[in-house]
Enzyme design. Structure first.
Site, PDB file in Angstrom:
ATOM      1  CB  SER A 152      -0.867   0.005   1.270  1.00 15.69           C
ATOM      2  OG  SER A 152      -1.403   1.295   1.512  1.00 15.69           O
ATOM      3  CE1 TYR A 166      -3.815  -2.154   5.233  1.00 14.31           C
ATOM      4  CE2 TYR A 166      -3.053   0.015   4.526  1.00 14.31           C
ATOM      5  CZ  TYR A 166      -3.601  -1.220   4.230  1.00 14.31           C
ATOM      6  OH  TYR A 166      -3.908  -1.532   2.927  1.00 14.31           O
TER       7      TYR A 166
HETATM    8  N1  LIG Z   1      -8.880  -0.888  -0.551  1.00 16.62           N
HETATM    9  C1  LIG Z   1      -7.822  -0.113  -0.580  1.00 16.62           C
HETATM   10  O1  LIG Z   1      -7.923   1.107  -0.698  1.00 16.62           O
HETATM   11  C2  LIG Z   1      -6.446  -0.682  -0.473  1.00 16.62           C
HETATM   12  C3  LIG Z   1      -5.370   0.183  -0.650  1.00 16.62           C
HETATM   13  C4  LIG Z   1      -4.076  -0.327  -0.550  1.00 16.62           C
HETATM   14  C5  LIG Z   1      -3.890  -1.665  -0.291  1.00 16.62           C
HETATM   15  N2  LIG Z   1      -4.965  -2.473  -0.129  1.00 16.62           N
HETATM   16  C6  LIG Z   1      -4.700  -3.878   0.168  1.00 16.62           C
HETATM   17  O2  LIG Z   1      -5.348  -4.703  -0.770  1.00 16.62           O
HETATM   18  C7  LIG Z   1      -5.667  -5.954  -0.156  1.00 16.62           C
HETATM   19  C8  LIG Z   1      -7.137  -6.283  -0.410  1.00 16.62           C
HETATM   20  O3  LIG Z   1      -7.916  -5.271   0.103  1.00 16.62           O
HETATM   21  P1  LIG Z   1      -9.449  -5.079  -0.293  1.00 16.62           P
HETATM   22  O4  LIG Z   1      -9.671  -3.627  -0.370  1.00 16.62           O
HETATM   23  O5  LIG Z   1      -9.819  -5.962  -1.426  1.00 16.62           O
HETATM   24  O6  LIG Z   1     -10.097  -5.554   1.070  1.00 16.62           O
HETATM   25  P2  LIG Z   1     -11.204  -6.663   1.376  1.00 16.62           P
HETATM   26  O7  LIG Z   1     -11.494  -6.525   2.826  1.00 16.62           O
HETATM   27  O8  LIG Z   1     -12.303  -6.579   0.386  1.00 16.62           O
HETATM   28  O9  LIG Z   1     -10.380  -8.014   1.103  1.00 16.62           O
HETATM   29  C9  LIG Z   1      -9.451  -8.547   1.991  1.00 16.62           C
HETATM   30  C10 LIG Z   1      -9.672 -10.043   2.032  1.00 16.62           C
HETATM   31  O10 LIG Z   1      -8.710 -10.641   2.902  1.00 16.62           O
HETATM   32  C11 LIG Z   1      -9.389 -11.638   3.639  1.00 16.62           C
HETATM   33  N3  LIG Z   1      -8.698 -11.956   4.865  1.00 16.62           N
HETATM   34  C12 LIG Z   1      -8.588 -11.205   5.990  1.00 16.62           C
HETATM   35  N4  LIG Z   1      -7.918 -11.893   6.932  1.00 16.62           N
HETATM   36  C13 LIG Z   1      -7.591 -13.088   6.396  1.00 16.62           C
HETATM   37  C14 LIG Z   1      -6.914 -14.235   6.870  1.00 16.62           C
HETATM   38  N5  LIG Z   1      -6.414 -14.295   8.116  1.00 16.62           N
HETATM   39  N6  LIG Z   1      -6.763 -15.295   6.047  1.00 16.62           N
HETATM   40  C15 LIG Z   1      -7.257 -15.257   4.786  1.00 16.62           C
HETATM   41  N7  LIG Z   1      -7.924 -14.214   4.285  1.00 16.62           N
HETATM   42  C16 LIG Z   1      -8.088 -13.144   5.085  1.00 16.62           C
HETATM   43  C17 LIG Z   1     -10.761 -11.037   3.905  1.00 16.62           C
HETATM   44  O11 LIG Z   1     -11.696 -12.018   4.280  1.00 16.62           O
HETATM   45  C18 LIG Z   1     -11.069 -10.414   2.547  1.00 16.62           C
HETATM   46  O12 LIG Z   1     -11.658 -11.356   1.690  1.00 16.62           O
HETATM   47  C19 LIG Z   1      -5.308  -5.818   1.327  1.00 16.62           C
HETATM   48  O13 LIG Z   1      -4.054  -6.406   1.556  1.00 16.62           O
HETATM   49  C20 LIG Z   1      -5.234  -4.334   1.511  1.00 16.62           C
HETATM   50  O14 LIG Z   1      -4.367  -3.975   2.543  1.00 16.62           O
HETATM   51  C21 LIG Z   1      -6.234  -2.027  -0.210  1.00 16.62           C
END
Ligand SMILES: NC(=O)c1ccc[n+]([C@@H]2O[C@H](COP(=O)([O-])OP(=O)(O)OC[C@H]3O[C@@H](n4cnc5c(N)ncnc54)[C@H](O)[C@@H]3O)[C@@H](O)[C@H]2O)c1
Length: 261
Positions: A152, A166
């Protein structure tokens, strides 16, 4: 030097490749699963609850590719070992790993509950490491692999919005990505990170609902918008493909210019 147009045109083709995506039920995981399938990959999606992976599996299957859902809590080593065994049983190999599973918890640093802080570290850092560790073994045997970690922009710079868990967890993912790239280059394993700025998913719902915080985010993105699915898919397909064969240890910022200033 010979210019092989046919080879170059085919560089993004993922036919015959098997991709494993952790956190496959999430917004980003689902999109990446479908994106890799569009380019020809068979895809395994994993998450803690089987039923939540249904949509991602259907998305891949509708594109005419093989799809499989496997349960796995990435913070538990036994789960990760079993997940890798199941993928090997079903497909015999793992060409691409995308470590999408992650959580975000925000709190002012001075009040951050330590158990929440630890949970972020356990899922984001330990979970990413365990997935890389066990899939990396398979890739080492194969002499081939593409690992894409999900970082991120918070791993690059601090933010006033309470990211004391985070942010450091994503900085650790950046460090791990570079370390594994250096360590596993000899096995022909490329390890790169995608570091997005904000895109609107359940993970960022709190920010979307907080107008002031949303404005802080938006004011920091020169291109003036949040990331969208296609931005993430393009970066993933690129790093998973032969087009990125000479790219390793990089943090690819998909951030609308956020980290440029
Ligand atoms: N949404 C944003 O703005 C953003 C920005 C930068 C980085 N990210 C990163 O992108 C990735 C996905 O984010 P997203 O926005 O799709 O979020 P999201 O919450 O939709 O997806 C995250 C997924 O990870 C799963 N998860 C959580 N803990 C877990 C575990 N212990 N074992 C297996 N699965 C687990 C959740 O159930 C979910 O399906 C994350 O790593 C997040 O940090 C997101």
């Amino acid at each position: 030097m010979e210019f092989n147009a046919a080879k170059i045109k085919n560089m993004f083709n993922l036919e015959g490749k098997v991709a494993l995506i952790t956190g496959g039920a999430g917004a980003l995981g689902e999109s990446i699963a479908a994106g890799l399938a569009v380019y020809g990959a068979d895809v395994v999606v994993t998450g803690r609850t089987l039923s939540t992976l249904e949509k991602a599996v259907q998305g891949v299957a509708q594109l005419g590719r093989k799809a499989l859902a496997v349960t796995c809590d990435v913070s538990k080593e036994d789960d990760v070992i079993k997940m890798v065994e199941k993928v090997k049983e079903a497909f015999g190999k793992i060409d691409i790993l995308v470590t999408v599973a992650g959580i975000a918890k925000r709190s002012p640093a001075e009040d951050f509950p330590i158990d929440d802080w630890q949970q972020v570290m356990d899922i984001n850092v330990r979970g990413t490491f365990l997935s890389c560790k066990h899939v990396g073994k398979v890739m080492k045997e194969q002499g081939y692999g593409k690992i894409i970690t999900i970082s991120s922009v918070r791993g690059f710079a601090g933010h006033p919005g309470g990211y004391a868990a985070y942010g450091p967890s994503k900085a650790a993912i950046d460090g791990l990505t570079k370390q594994l790239a250096a360590e596993w280059a000899k096995y022909n394993i490329n390890v790169n990170a995608i570091a997005p700025t904000i895109f609107w998913t359940p993970l960022t719902q709190q920010v979307l609902e907080d107008e002031k915080l949303k404005q802080i985010f938006m004011s920091r993105i020169p291109l003036g918008r949040a990331a969208v699915t296609e931005d993430m898919v393009g970066a993933s397909v690129y790093l998973a493909s032969a087009a990125a064969d000479f790219i390793t240890g990089q943090i690819l910022y998909v951030d609308g210019g956020c980290t440029a200033g």
